[in-house]
Design an enzyme around this catalytic site. Structure first.
Site, PDB file in Angstrom:
ATOM      1  N   LYS A 115     -25.686  21.964 -34.235  1.00 36.49           N
ATOM      2  CA  LYS A 115     -25.955  22.100 -32.800  1.00 36.49           C
ATOM      3  C   LYS A 115     -24.944  23.078 -32.205  1.00 36.49           C
ATOM      4  CE  LYS A 115     -26.371  19.192 -28.646  1.00 36.49           C
ATOM      5  NZ  LYS A 115     -26.392  17.813 -28.160  1.00 36.49           N
ATOM      6  N   ASP A 127     -27.724  30.795 -24.341  1.00 41.51           N
ATOM      7  CA  ASP A 127     -27.001  31.601 -25.328  1.00 41.51           C
ATOM      8  C   ASP A 127     -26.998  30.975 -26.717  1.00 41.51           C
ATOM      9  OD1 ASP A 127     -25.338  29.458 -24.965  1.00 41.51           O
ATOM     10  OD2 ASP A 127     -23.596  30.603 -24.319  1.00 41.51           O
ATOM     11  N   GLY A 128     -27.611  29.800 -26.853  1.00 44.14           N
ATOM     12  CA  GLY A 128     -27.689  29.163 -28.167  1.00 44.14           C
ATOM     13  C   GLY A 128     -26.387  28.532 -28.626  1.00 44.14           C
ATOM     14  N   ARG A 185     -39.227  13.627 -31.881  1.00 46.96           N
ATOM     15  CA  ARG A 185     -39.092  13.064 -30.539  1.00 46.96           C
ATOM     16  C   ARG A 185     -40.456  12.758 -29.935  1.00 46.96           C
ATOM     17  NH1 ARG A 185     -34.383  16.470 -28.821  1.00 46.96           N
ATOM     18  NH2 ARG A 185     -33.652  17.350 -30.771  1.00 46.96           N
ATOM     19  N   ASP A 254     -38.094  14.543 -24.303  1.00 47.56           N
ATOM     20  CA  ASP A 254     -37.584  15.256 -25.486  1.00 47.56           C
ATOM     21  C   ASP A 254     -36.305  14.604 -26.007  1.00 47.56           C
ATOM     22  OD1 ASP A 254     -36.918  16.409 -22.851  1.00 47.56           O
ATOM     23  OD2 ASP A 254     -35.411  17.520 -23.979  1.00 47.56           O
ATOM     24  N   ASN A 255     -35.726  13.714 -25.218  1.00 46.14           N
ATOM     25  CA  ASN A 255     -34.515  13.034 -25.648  1.00 46.14           C
ATOM     26  C   ASN A 255     -34.786  11.588 -26.035  1.00 46.14           C
ATOM     27  OD1 ASN A 255     -33.000  15.347 -25.258  1.00 46.14           O
ATOM     28  ND2 ASN A 255     -32.531  14.838 -23.123  1.00 46.14           N
TER      29      ASN A 255
HETATM   30  P1  AMP Z   1     -30.889  19.017 -23.428  1.00 39.43           P
HETATM   31  O1  AMP Z   1     -30.567  18.975 -21.994  1.00 39.43           O
HETATM   32  O2  AMP Z   1     -29.670  19.085 -24.323  1.00 39.43           O
HETATM   33  O3  AMP Z   1     -31.847  17.975 -23.867  1.00 39.43           O
HETATM   34  O4  AMP Z   1     -31.585  20.443 -23.683  1.00 39.43           O
HETATM   35  C1  AMP Z   1     -32.824  20.766 -23.156  1.00 39.43           C
HETATM   36  C2  AMP Z   1     -33.328  22.022 -23.793  1.00 39.43           C
HETATM   37  O5  AMP Z   1     -32.488  23.128 -23.499  1.00 39.43           O
HETATM   38  C3  AMP Z   1     -33.420  21.970 -25.304  1.00 39.43           C
HETATM   39  O6  AMP Z   1     -34.577  22.665 -25.677  1.00 39.43           O
HETATM   40  C4  AMP Z   1     -32.180  22.675 -25.737  1.00 39.43           C
HETATM   41  O7  AMP Z   1     -32.281  23.218 -27.037  1.00 39.43           O
HETATM   42  C5  AMP Z   1     -32.061  23.754 -24.687  1.00 39.43           C
HETATM   43  N1  AMP Z   1     -30.690  24.232 -24.519  1.00 39.43           N
HETATM   44  C6  AMP Z   1     -29.643  23.546 -24.004  1.00 39.43           C
HETATM   45  N2  AMP Z   1     -28.531  24.298 -23.986  1.00 39.43           N
HETATM   46  C7  AMP Z   1     -28.870  25.517 -24.489  1.00 39.43           C
HETATM   47  C8  AMP Z   1     -28.161  26.735 -24.732  1.00 39.43           C
HETATM   48  N3  AMP Z   1     -26.871  26.876 -24.443  1.00 39.43           N
HETATM   49  N4  AMP Z   1     -28.866  27.763 -25.265  1.00 39.43           N
HETATM   50  C9  AMP Z   1     -30.161  27.642 -25.553  1.00 39.43           C
HETATM   51  N5  AMP Z   1     -30.886  26.533 -25.345  1.00 39.43           N
HETATM   52  C10 AMP Z   1     -30.257  25.475 -24.827  1.00 39.43           C
HETATM   53 MG    MG Z   2     -31.992  17.257 -25.748  1.00 38.71          MG
END
Ligand code: AMP
Ligand code: MG
Length: 489
Positions: A115, A127-128, A185, A254-255
């Site tokens: 991650k 930015d991944g 999920r 998604d969570n």
């Molecule tokens: P989350 O809030 O962690 O459940 O993320 C929601 C979505 O945003 C998921 O598809 C994550 O992969 C994406 N995501 C979160 N942070 C980033 C990031 N810094 N760069 C790219 N995608 C992100």
């Molecule tokens: Mg998530």
């Protein structure tokens, strides 16, 4: 087909990568400049049958950094969708990659995911990457949850990348290696139901049943059994959260995993003072994911899961809806009964009486009225030290306490077994927010990991009631500023 690498004993199988191509994208992690291993979970590595020695060396660090793909791995970014705060959208691993599935000799299968490993086709504007603080936070809280006996994804390692990432300020970049029984999920089903064919939906459902619910594979309507099993696991999971005061903070679909493991430790936090309206997440302005709302949201998410399964439940849509509704309507009773039996255990009650529910609710409402600390109130009751709670001396509590004592007399078990039951169900320590923040601050600002390591140590056995845990039970100094958490982006 599996591939055994003798050096690190990775034994990858890549069954998800054999599913239809629309479910994921093959992709390599983006290499990082100068990775450094910050924390490594040896007991977990051992349970995964990995070679601890080699993973602690540079070779392991380069794997955890995404700079080296271990033999047999076939990295993919998984596609999924999700309802975020109620709004449906396409998502996917935007900053994560599944390296593969580690198979143990016991036949267990674990997803190994990086991650923070770089951009993917699902990154949207992101930015991944991930920052050190949030990745260590996920490590601490997920491992604490595991030790509390709550199903969860685990954390194998955190490395720093040697690169900075830009958020509100510049932060050290990091990658967490996450381990889970799968990353499938509710949102994965929503994605396939919306954008793929019914045949592909069936493939995903059959795959997931075989992986997580093999006992129902031969059932007459296995998709209905599947729905019921997922409901059962989520009802049990969310009850466990409530019982320890865990607030997930971002219960988007998604969570929510299909395996019933807690996933996504972005803005989560444990409640100190008991109040059902408690919200920590800075973005949850309306309290959709407040502590007291979690059981309800669990049901809402499961209804979205049921919707995605409709074409498999019955060929006639109306009948499919009816079948789904009947299954979903069981959720709240299942949740309640899990919660009630957990609460009985927290109060040392073995047998069941109808009035137990009122007794429990009455304690909670007194706790709310007098702003009692959730964990420490149950801790004080466990040791029968009512004087240790802020409730002591109030007429409501005195009356409640006497009722509770009378109730305990109406069971055969000894005082000793009652005490033991309470000890096993009321944690001595939880990852209190001020302690987590203190550990993260030392780690991120001073590269001092000793505070975090001590915290991890006391959290690793939360029911021990050991001497060294005592100082971790104290409450934060009163502050006018409410505690806030942020999504781990
Ligand atoms: P989350 O809030 O962690 O459940 O993320 C929601 C979505 O945003 C998921 O598809 C994550 O992969 C994406 N995501 C979160 N942070 C980033 C990031 N810094 N760069 C790219 N995608 C992100
Ligand atoms: Mg998530």
């Amino acid at each position: 087909m599996t591939n055994q690498n003798m050096e690190t004993s990775w034994n990858f199988d890549n069954s998800y990568a054999c599913l239809p191509e629309s479910f994921f994208t093959h992709l390599k992690p983006t290499p990082v400049r100068s990775p450094k291993l910050i924390i490594f979970n040896e007991p977990l590595a051992t349970a995964l049958e990995l070679n601890v020695h080699s993973l602690k060396s540079d070779e392991g660090t380069s794997v955890f950094a995404g700079n080296r793909i271990p033999e047999g791995a076939s990295p993919i970014a998984q596609a999924y969708a999700g309802h975020q705060f109620g709004h449906f959208t396409m998502l996917g691993d935007g900053r994560a990659l599944l390296l593969g599935e580690q198979l143990t000799t016991k036949g267990e299968r674990f997803d190994i995911q990086l991650k923070g490993s770089g951009r993917t086709p699902y990154s949207r504007g992101g930015d991944g990457r991930a920052a050190l603080g949030p990745m260590l936070r996920e490590y601490i809280i997920s491992e604490a949850m595991h030790a509390l006996g709550i199903p969860t994804t685990r954390s194998l390692a955190v490395i720093t990348t040697g690169e900075t990432i830009i958020r509100e300020t510049e932060l050290p970049g990091a990658i967490l290696t996450r381990v889970s029984s799968s990353h499938i999920r509710v949102g994965t089903f929503q994605y396939v139901a919306n954008w793929c064919t019914i045949e592909e939906l069936r493939i995903l459902a059959d795959y997931t049943i075989n992986r997580h619910y093999p006992d129902i594979a031969a059932d007459e309507n296995r998709y209905l059994s599947f729905l019921k099993e997922v409901i059962k696991r989520q009802a049990a999971l969310i009850a466990k959260w409530q019982l320890v005061g865990f607030i997930h903070g971002v219960m988007n679909t998604d969570n929510m995993t299909i395996s019933g493991e807690t996933i996504d430790y972005g803005p989560c936090a444990f409640m100190d003072t008991y109040d059902p309206a408690t919200v920590f997440s800075s973005i949850d302005r309306k309290g959709r994911y407040a502590y007291g709302n979690q059981p309800y949201i669990g049901g809402w998410n499961l209804a979205r899961f049921a919707e995605s399964l409709l074409p498999l439940l019955h060929k006639d849509e109306e009948q499919a809806v009816q079948i789904a509704q009947e299954a979903i309507s069981d959720y709240s009773d299942q949740y309640r009964s899990n919660w009630l039996s957990g609460m009985r255990a927290k109060l040392g009650i073995f047998n069941e009486e109808e009035q137990d529910e009122a007794l429990i609710e009455s304690l909670l409402s007194i706790m709310q009225k007098y702003h009692a600390d959730y964990t420490n109130t149950f801790r004080a009751l466990t040791f029968d030290k009512p004087e240790d709670t802020v409730l002591n001396g109030t007429s409501e509590f005195t009356q409640w306490y006497n009722q509770w004592k009378e109730r305990l007399k109406r069971q055969e078990e000894s005082a000793d077994s009652t005490h033991q039951l309470m000890r096993n169900n009321n944690p001595a320590v939880i990852p209190r927010n001020h302690r987590v923040e203190e550990a993260l601050e030392a780690a991120v600002k001073k590269e001092d990991y000793s505070v975090m390591n001590r915290l991890l140590h006391v959290l690793s056995n939360p029911y021990a009631y050991s001497q060294e845990q005592a100082e971790y039970c104290t409450l934060p100094a009163p502050s006018g500023i409410p505690y806030r958490t942020y999504c781990g982006t």
